[in-house]
Design a protein around this motif. Structure first.
Motif, PDB file in Angstrom:
ATOM      1  N   ASP A   2     -57.601 -49.349  38.622  1.00 29.48           N
ATOM      2  CA  ASP A   2     -58.649 -50.190  38.040  1.00 29.48           C
ATOM      3  C   ASP A   2     -60.027 -49.701  38.449  1.00 29.48           C
ATOM      4  O   ASP A   2     -60.970 -49.729  37.654  1.00 29.48           O
ATOM      5  CB  ASP A   2     -58.462 -51.642  38.486  1.00 29.48           C
ATOM      6  N   GLY A   3     -60.148 -49.222  39.686  1.00 30.53           N
ATOM      7  CA  GLY A   3     -61.432 -48.703  40.143  1.00 30.53           C
ATOM      8  C   GLY A   3     -61.848 -47.474  39.370  1.00 30.53           C
ATOM      9  O   GLY A   3     -63.020 -47.311  39.039  1.00 30.53           O
ATOM     10  N   ALA A   7     -65.158 -47.024  37.091  1.00 30.37           N
ATOM     11  CA  ALA A   7     -66.096 -45.931  37.349  1.00 30.37           C
ATOM     12  C   ALA A   7     -66.390 -45.158  36.076  1.00 30.37           C
ATOM     13  O   ALA A   7     -67.538 -44.820  35.790  1.00 30.37           O
ATOM     14  CB  ALA A   7     -65.523 -45.002  38.428  1.00 30.37           C
ATOM     15  N   TYR A   8     -65.344 -44.874  35.293  1.00 28.68           N
ATOM     16  CA  TYR A   8     -65.557 -44.132  34.048  1.00 28.68           C
ATOM     17  C   TYR A   8     -66.314 -44.966  33.029  1.00 28.68           C
ATOM     18  O   TYR A   8     -67.102 -44.441  32.248  1.00 28.68           O
ATOM     19  CB  TYR A   8     -64.223 -43.662  33.473  1.00 28.68           C
ATOM     20  N   GLU A   9     -66.086 -46.287  33.015  1.00 30.96           N
ATOM     21  CA  GLU A   9     -66.822 -47.151  32.095  1.00 30.96           C
ATOM     22  C   GLU A   9     -68.303 -47.134  32.433  1.00 30.96           C
ATOM     23  O   GLU A   9     -69.163 -47.053  31.554  1.00 30.96           O
ATOM     24  CB  GLU A   9     -66.275 -48.571  32.166  1.00 30.96           C
ATOM     25  N   ILE A  10     -68.617 -47.206  33.728  1.00 32.41           N
ATOM     26  CA  ILE A  10     -70.015 -47.174  34.154  1.00 32.41           C
ATOM     27  C   ILE A  10     -70.642 -45.824  33.831  1.00 32.41           C
ATOM     28  O   ILE A  10     -71.769 -45.739  33.331  1.00 32.41           O
ATOM     29  CB  ILE A  10     -70.112 -47.458  35.675  1.00 32.41           C
ATOM     30  N   VAL A  26     -65.423 -37.996  28.436  1.00 35.90           N
ATOM     31  CA  VAL A  26     -64.035 -38.086  28.002  1.00 35.90           C
ATOM     32  C   VAL A  26     -63.193 -38.451  29.232  1.00 35.90           C
ATOM     33  O   VAL A  26     -62.953 -37.604  30.087  1.00 35.90           O
ATOM     34  CB  VAL A  26     -63.536 -36.760  27.403  1.00 35.90           C
ATOM     35  N   PRO A  27     -62.769 -39.717  29.361  1.00 36.54           N
ATOM     36  CA  PRO A  27     -61.963 -40.118  30.520  1.00 36.54           C
ATOM     37  C   PRO A  27     -60.657 -39.349  30.572  1.00 36.54           C
ATOM     38  O   PRO A  27     -60.162 -38.876  29.538  1.00 36.54           O
ATOM     39  CB  PRO A  27     -61.709 -41.617  30.260  1.00 36.54           C
ATOM     40  N   PRO A  28     -60.070 -39.201  31.758  1.00 36.61           N
ATOM     41  CA  PRO A  28     -58.843 -38.400  31.883  1.00 36.61           C
ATOM     42  C   PRO A  28     -57.659 -38.972  31.129  1.00 36.61           C
ATOM     43  O   PRO A  28     -56.724 -38.254  30.820  1.00 36.61           O
ATOM     44  CB  PRO A  28     -58.590 -38.395  33.406  1.00 36.61           C
TER      45      PRO A  28
END
Length: 202
Positions: A2-3, A7-10, A26-28
């Protein structure tokens, strides 16, 4: 987990604030679900009637524009790498086989129009009318000067013939202050080709 998501959203929000539509995160977990395909068929052909984009469906179900081929109707119409295909004509993208559906609907006779709904990384949508044309995907070297002081050189594959073509273009860029060597999406080549390019800079 969730963290990492937070972090990727921010990070995505921060990058969006830059206002540069060519810069995005591009998130993993957005790993490719299917092989990349051109906009006309499940396999990349050297010539076809379409608009000139390379598509890829992600695990999220979204279909991204991974490449806009130079000199094609898609480039002239303002389609950008990082755009998401949201619809074609009146049809909205859905399902696991979305790339094939999009390809079928985008493909058509040369000279006819197709309307594509694009979603930018910031979520905004726009409709783009594109006139289909004959698309030639045979790889070629691209080079030009950008803003006078920057040289741009793209080598699409490190094959000996393309590297030889690039070596002829390179001297025309030596009067620039900076040189941008674009090797994105290079999927083939030879050891000799790679060695020759490395020798330019080492």
């Amino acid at each position: 987990a969730d963290g990492a998501v937070s972090a990727y959203e921010i990070l995505a929000e921060l990058v969006t604030e830059l206002g540069n539509r060519m810069t995005y995160v591009v998130p993993p977990w957005f790993r490719p679900q299917t092989a990349a395909t051109s906009d006309d068929d499940d396999e990349i052909e050297l010539e076809y009637a379409g608009v000139g984009i390379l598509l890829q469906q992600m695990q999220s179900g979204e279909v991204w524009v991974m490449q806009v081929f130079r000199g094609t109707p898609a480039e002239a119409s303002g389609v950008l790498v990082g755009d998401t295909i949201a619809g074609v004509n009146e049809w909205r993208v859905e399902g696991d086989n979305a790339v094939s559906e999009i390809s079928t609907r985008v493909r058509g006779p040369v000279g006819t129009d197709v309307s594509i709904t694009l979603r930018a990384p910031d979520g905004s949508e726009r409709d783009v009318a594109i006139t289909r044309a004959k698309i030639d995907l045979r790889p070629s070297v691209e080079y030009r000067q950008v803003e006078g002081s920057i040289g741009y050189l793209r080598v699409p594959a490190l094959t000996e013939d393309l590297v030889a073509e690039a070596s002829k273009a390179l001297p025309r860029l030596l009067n620039t202050r900076y040189l941008l060597l674009d090797l994105r999406n290079v999927a083939s080549g030879t050891l000799d080709g790679m060695t020759q390019i490395a020798q330019w800079f080492l």
